[in-house]
Design a protein around this motif. Structure first.
Motif, PDB file in Angstrom:
ATOM      1  N   ILE A 125       0.993  -0.946  -0.127  1.00  0.00           N
ATOM      2  CA  ILE A 125       0.133   0.037   0.040  1.00  0.00           C
ATOM      3  C   ILE A 125       0.815   1.280   0.053  1.00  0.00           C
ATOM      4  O   ILE A 125       1.853   1.407   0.766  1.00  0.00           O
ATOM      5  CB  ILE A 125      -0.846  -0.143   1.330  1.00  0.00           C
ATOM      6  N   GLU A 126       0.448   2.158  -1.056  1.00  0.00           N
ATOM      7  CA  GLU A 126       1.235   3.540  -0.821  1.00  0.00           C
ATOM      8  C   GLU A 126       0.398   4.646  -0.345  1.00  0.00           C
ATOM      9  O   GLU A 126      -0.766   4.632  -0.527  1.00  0.00           O
ATOM     10  CB  GLU A 126       1.662   3.721  -2.378  1.00  0.00           C
ATOM     11  N   TYR A 127       1.091   5.575   0.307  1.00  0.00           N
ATOM     12  CA  TYR A 127       0.392   6.634   0.995  1.00  0.00           C
ATOM     13  C   TYR A 127       1.067   7.902   0.482  1.00  0.00           C
ATOM     14  O   TYR A 127       2.364   7.805   0.250  1.00  0.00           O
ATOM     15  CB  TYR A 127       0.646   6.548   2.276  1.00  0.00           C
ATOM     16  N   TYR A 142       5.063   7.032  -0.579  1.00  0.00           N
ATOM     17  CA  TYR A 142       5.931   6.068   0.217  1.00  0.00           C
ATOM     18  C   TYR A 142       4.874   4.749   0.411  1.00  0.00           C
ATOM     19  O   TYR A 142       3.956   4.948   0.735  1.00  0.00           O
ATOM     20  CB  TYR A 142       6.435   6.663   1.552  1.00  0.00           C
ATOM     21  N   TYR A 143       5.751   3.680   0.717  1.00  0.00           N
ATOM     22  CA  TYR A 143       5.021   2.542   1.164  1.00  0.00           C
ATOM     23  C   TYR A 143       4.887   2.571   2.564  1.00  0.00           C
ATOM     24  O   TYR A 143       5.577   3.221   3.645  1.00  0.00           O
ATOM     25  CB  TYR A 143       6.016   1.263   0.857  1.00  0.00           C
ATOM     26  N   VAL A 195      10.888   8.105   6.856  1.00  0.00           N
ATOM     27  CA  VAL A 195      11.448   9.123   6.073  1.00  0.00           C
ATOM     28  C   VAL A 195      12.123  10.409   6.435  1.00  0.00           C
ATOM     29  O   VAL A 195      11.506  10.770   7.516  1.00  0.00           O
ATOM     30  CB  VAL A 195      10.179   9.827   5.219  1.00  0.00           C
ATOM     31  N   ASP A 196      13.285  10.451   6.204  1.00  0.00           N
ATOM     32  CA  ASP A 196      14.095  11.808   6.726  1.00  0.00           C
ATOM     33  C   ASP A 196      13.377  13.136   6.308  1.00  0.00           C
ATOM     34  O   ASP A 196      13.319  13.211   4.746  1.00  0.00           O
ATOM     35  CB  ASP A 196      15.300  11.712   6.258  1.00  0.00           C
ATOM     36  N   ILE A 197      13.141  14.007   7.289  1.00  0.00           N
ATOM     37  CA  ILE A 197      12.691  15.269   6.887  1.00  0.00           C
ATOM     38  C   ILE A 197      13.537  16.219   7.345  1.00  0.00           C
ATOM     39  O   ILE A 197      14.112  16.296   8.727  1.00  0.00           O
ATOM     40  CB  ILE A 197      11.116  15.801   7.075  1.00  0.00           C
ATOM     41  N   VAL A 198      13.931  17.343   6.444  1.00  0.00           N
ATOM     42  CA  VAL A 198      14.977  18.248   6.858  1.00  0.00           C
ATOM     43  C   VAL A 198      14.349  19.765   6.530  1.00  0.00           C
ATOM     44  O   VAL A 198      14.159  19.639   5.228  1.00  0.00           O
ATOM     45  CB  VAL A 198      16.395  18.083   6.437  1.00  0.00           C
ATOM     46  N   ALA A 199      14.296  20.576   7.428  1.00  0.00           N
ATOM     47  CA  ALA A 199      13.965  22.066   6.963  1.00  0.00           C
ATOM     48  C   ALA A 199      15.163  22.785   7.360  1.00  0.00           C
ATOM     49  O   ALA A 199      15.932  22.810   8.136  1.00  0.00           O
ATOM     50  CB  ALA A 199      12.767  22.420   7.846  1.00  0.00           C
ATOM     51  N   GLU A 200      15.401  23.935   6.456  1.00  0.00           N
ATOM     52  CA  GLU A 200      16.429  25.041   6.498  1.00  0.00           C
ATOM     53  C   GLU A 200      16.121  26.375   6.496  1.00  0.00           C
ATOM     54  O   GLU A 200      15.119  26.731   5.727  1.00  0.00           O
ATOM     55  CB  GLU A 200      17.431  24.704   5.482  1.00  0.00           C
ATOM     56  N   ALA A 201      16.189  27.062   7.756  1.00  0.00           N
ATOM     57  CA  ALA A 201      15.550  28.320   7.929  1.00  0.00           C
ATOM     58  C   ALA A 201      16.723  29.258   7.041  1.00  0.00           C
ATOM     59  O   ALA A 201      17.689  29.070   6.836  1.00  0.00           O
ATOM     60  CB  ALA A 201      16.046  28.553   9.348  1.00  0.00           C
ATOM     61  N   THR A 211      14.700  15.511  11.242  1.00  0.00           N
ATOM     62  CA  THR A 211      14.063  14.422  11.934  1.00  0.00           C
ATOM     63  C   THR A 211      13.387  13.394  10.884  1.00  0.00           C
ATOM     64  O   THR A 211      13.769  13.342   9.792  1.00  0.00           O
ATOM     65  CB  THR A 211      12.970  14.823  13.141  1.00  0.00           C
ATOM     66  N   THR A 212      12.630  12.448  11.439  1.00  0.00           N
ATOM     67  CA  THR A 212      12.012  11.352  10.478  1.00  0.00           C
ATOM     68  C   THR A 212      10.495  11.371  10.855  1.00  0.00           C
ATOM     69  O   THR A 212       9.897  11.752  12.082  1.00  0.00           O
ATOM     70  CB  THR A 212      12.515  10.059  10.787  1.00  0.00           C
ATOM     71  N   ILE A 213       9.825  11.152   9.909  1.00  0.00           N
ATOM     72  CA  ILE A 213       8.235  10.655   9.783  1.00  0.00           C
ATOM     73  C   ILE A 213       8.166   9.118   9.508  1.00  0.00           C
ATOM     74  O   ILE A 213       8.505   8.865   8.453  1.00  0.00           O
ATOM     75  CB  ILE A 213       7.323  11.605   9.066  1.00  0.00           C
ATOM     76  N   THR A 214       7.215   8.544  10.119  1.00  0.00           N
ATOM     77  CA  THR A 214       6.953   7.092   9.917  1.00  0.00           C
ATOM     78  C   THR A 214       5.697   7.093   9.094  1.00  0.00           C
ATOM     79  O   THR A 214       4.627   7.772   9.679  1.00  0.00           O
ATOM     80  CB  THR A 214       7.124   6.194  11.004  1.00  0.00           C
ATOM     81  N   ILE A 215       5.589   6.367   7.848  1.00  0.00           N
ATOM     82  CA  ILE A 215       4.152   6.529   7.105  1.00  0.00           C
ATOM     83  C   ILE A 215       3.127   5.338   7.375  1.00  0.00           C
ATOM     84  O   ILE A 215       3.794   4.363   7.253  1.00  0.00           O
ATOM     85  CB  ILE A 215       4.623   6.570   5.688  1.00  0.00           C
TER      86      ILE A 215
END
Length: 79
Positions: free
Chosen positions: A2-4, A26-27, A32-38, A62-66
């Motif tokens: 399953i994809e989300y 993503y499955y 998933v690595d997530i990076v924000a830059e100010a 940080t990361t987010i799990t799908i």
């Protein structure tokens, strides 16, 4: 499998550099690595939106799990 959908955006003051901004697919259970830059003159404050599976919502890297479709936003504040 399953994809989300993961939709990532940012408010004024910075950008999401990893994986970028927009819609990503993503499955189930992918981390998933997530990076924000100010931008200059701003600091990252937090991730908002569907942040239940974000490891550390106050960390710019940080990361987010799908497990579902998510919309998250990187927020920044002027310094």
């Amino acid at each position: 499998d399953i994809e989300y959908n993961l939709n990532i955006s940012s408010l004024v003051g910075g950008v999401v550099t990893t994986p970028g901004e927009g819609d990503f697919t993503y499955y189930y259970a992918n981390e998933v690595d997530i990076v924000a830059e100010a931008d200059i003159g701003y600091v990252f404050t937090e991730w908002t939106g569907d942040i239940g599976t974000v490891a550390t919502s106050t960390s710019s890297s940080t990361t987010i799990t799908i497990y579902d479709d998510y919309n998250i936003v990187a927020e920044f504040a002027a310094v």
